[in-house]
Write an enzyme that holds these catalytic residues in place. Structure first.
Site, short mmCIF file in Angstrom:
data_model
loop_
_atom_site.label_atom_id
_atom_site.label_comp_id
_atom_site.label_asym_id
_atom_site.label_seq_id
_atom_site.Cartn_x
_atom_site.Cartn_y
_atom_site.Cartn_z
N LYS A 50 0.81 -1.22 0.00
CA LYS A 50 0.00 0.00 0.00
C LYS A 50 0.84 1.27 0.00
CE LYS A 50 -4.40 -1.41 0.29
NZ LYS A 50 -5.47 -0.95 -0.63
N SER A 306 1.11 -9.96 -0.41
CA SER A 306 0.87 -8.52 -0.48
C SER A 306 1.10 -7.78 0.82
CB SER A 306 -0.54 -8.26 -1.00
OG SER A 306 -1.49 -9.00 -0.27
#
Lengths: 323, 323
Positions: A50, A306
């Site tokens: 992110k 991720s």
């Protein structure tokens, strides 16, 4: 939304985002029945991809707008990415978080210099709170996924995968990506369309929260029946985004869905075989490669891990049950 | 033993050993009171730096000698490094392991294609078993640390640290290295002497097993009083080596010793802040940077996380107590 935006984002992230390693283990290959390579974005700053999209979005703002500060809604990884990017750029960040978000994520976001405003999910309207604060202070909203510059930032993961795989001589692969709103998945798909046309992206989700898989199958956006009840909190979203869905529909193969236990098992194997920490939502792609191989079609599976922002108690449970 | 041997080893390892990342976190910097960067060799193939020295040693053998196969004594990380390097080069590896070595390490070594011969530490003579088997089969012994080509291979960690730190603009630092027999420590010290003269290496050990620290202070080799009782099994050796000690004595600053609890705490922080898995012996340098900062003298501490082969049960204990 195009490859040039991703390349421009990569140039802005150069020297800031980490070029995360592509790891593998013969023990994982044996379980999967094919070569498995893990793009370890859990090792990115703030413990998830992110940060890329956040910094890409903030650096794309004109300086005067950026100087007034930014606002984001997030219960976790996006919050920390925006907080760190804002601090690095010397601008104020206000993050609106649910009061029941993990305490560690709230504490981390504050420690990274952001102002955190908590709201009660049951009784308060997040968007109304955000709109009021943004209006009062002239803040710019940084959306978590349905935003071109955020998609461009996440797409830099795809550029790195293409370069790292090419250096290993890999020309054809399926690229399995944990999918919430689709910012990471669509960004990677766009990058690979340009840089590695022999690669095909497959979105991965938790069972029961497979809005993208069902949307891709239906050819139009579908919504999850519920928003709670998965351990994969980081990738539970109501539906794919208005910007991300058409990209995924054009470029991605069918979606894959895995169980919570598959995720915990994949986390334990990543601990034993790769020495990395993956959170449940970050482990769906690895889980799909390991135990849904019948749904894959190519000799090499590149999976994105991720994020790694998992509480110690849940990680211990994964090790106790599957370590 | 010189820098040219390390550079030659790096050329032979290129495309095989991973260039492991140099990770950091503002949260660790705050605890340490200085910048802390972690050279994450736990992410190396087989989960420790030992693969580098093993492959460097095997590729330095003349082809006819290598083709007859190699033998090594090890209870863990060196065993796996030699097994993988031998398999990659298509030669036989025989590893003599104590029968009470961790079952996972025995299983891994076998799974990597090596023949494993177990012996009873209490009643059998390891060296006699090894000498007999080596003689019968014409195998070449790959020593774990007191061997020039092994030191050269481990020294490639130092070359990478120098390059990665230079790219970050760091000109002066202390480099904290987990130290068993001193192969890794002396190799890194030689590499940095040539490539980063503003860096100083500090060997790190478990309390009570600080043979290198005491040897450096005395100016001659000292021996540990005992060989069992530490959780840092990977770096408990009787004494520094005959080759490694003079190098460390010439180039290294004073040694540091940390407690087992410091190691477990450092492992838990690496989980939370870096998303990497470190084994106890691999965590001594990070522990020293975090809690022995008064003994350090420079603004930047680069610590080597030398391995990640820890049992799930012990890792869970670290998270339960310090996570």
């Amino acid at each position: 939304m195009n490859i040039d935006m991703i390349r421009a984002a990569a140039a802005r992230l150069d020297g800031h985002a980490r070029r995360t390693p592509l790891l593998g283990s013969p023990f994982l290959d044996e379980i999967a029945g094919r070569r498995v390579l893990v793009k370890s974005e859990c090792l990115q700053h703030t413990g998830s991809f992110k940060y890329r999209g956040a910094r890409a979005a903030l650096t794309a703002l004109d300086p005067a707008t950026r100087a007034r500060g930014v606002i984001a809604f997030s219960s976790g990884n996006h919050a920390q990415g925006v907080a760190l990017a804002a601090r690095e750029l010397g601008v104020a960040a206000l993050i609106v978080m649910p009061s029941d978000a993990p305490k560690l994520k709230i504490a981390n976001t504050r420690a990274l210099g952001a102002e955190v405003v908590l709201y009660d999910r049951a009784t308060e309207d997040r968007d109304a709170i955000g709109a009021r604060l943004a209006g009062e202070r002239g803040l710019t909203l940084v959306k978590p996924f349905d935003e071109p510059e955020v998609i461009a930032g996440q797409g830099t993961v795809g550029l790195e995968i293409a370069a790292q795989a090419a250096a290993m001589g890999i020309e054809r692969a399926e690229v399995l990506v944990p999918c919430g709103g689709g910012g990471l998945t669509s960004g990677i798909a766009l990058a690979l369309e340009a840089e590695a046309p022999g690669f095909r992206v497959r979105p991965c989700e938790p069972e029961g929260f497979d809005d993208t898989r069902r949307s891709l199958a239906a050819g139009e956006i579908r919504t999850n029946a519920q928003m709670t009840g998965s351990i994969c909190d980081a990738i539970v979203t109501p539906s794919p985004g208005k910007l991300t869905f058409p990209i995924m529909h054009r470029l991605c193969g069918p979606g894959l869905a895995v169980s919570d236990d598959d995720c915990l098992h994949a986390m334990a194997l990543a601990f034993t075989r790769l020495k990395i920490v993956i959170e449940p939502g970050g482990a769906v792609a690895l889980a799909a490669a390991l135990w849904h191989g019948d749904d894959l079609t190519r000799e090499t599976a590149i999976v994105v891990a991720s994020g790694g922002n998992v509480d110690a108690a849940l990680f211990r449970e994964a090790l106790e049950r599957f370590g």
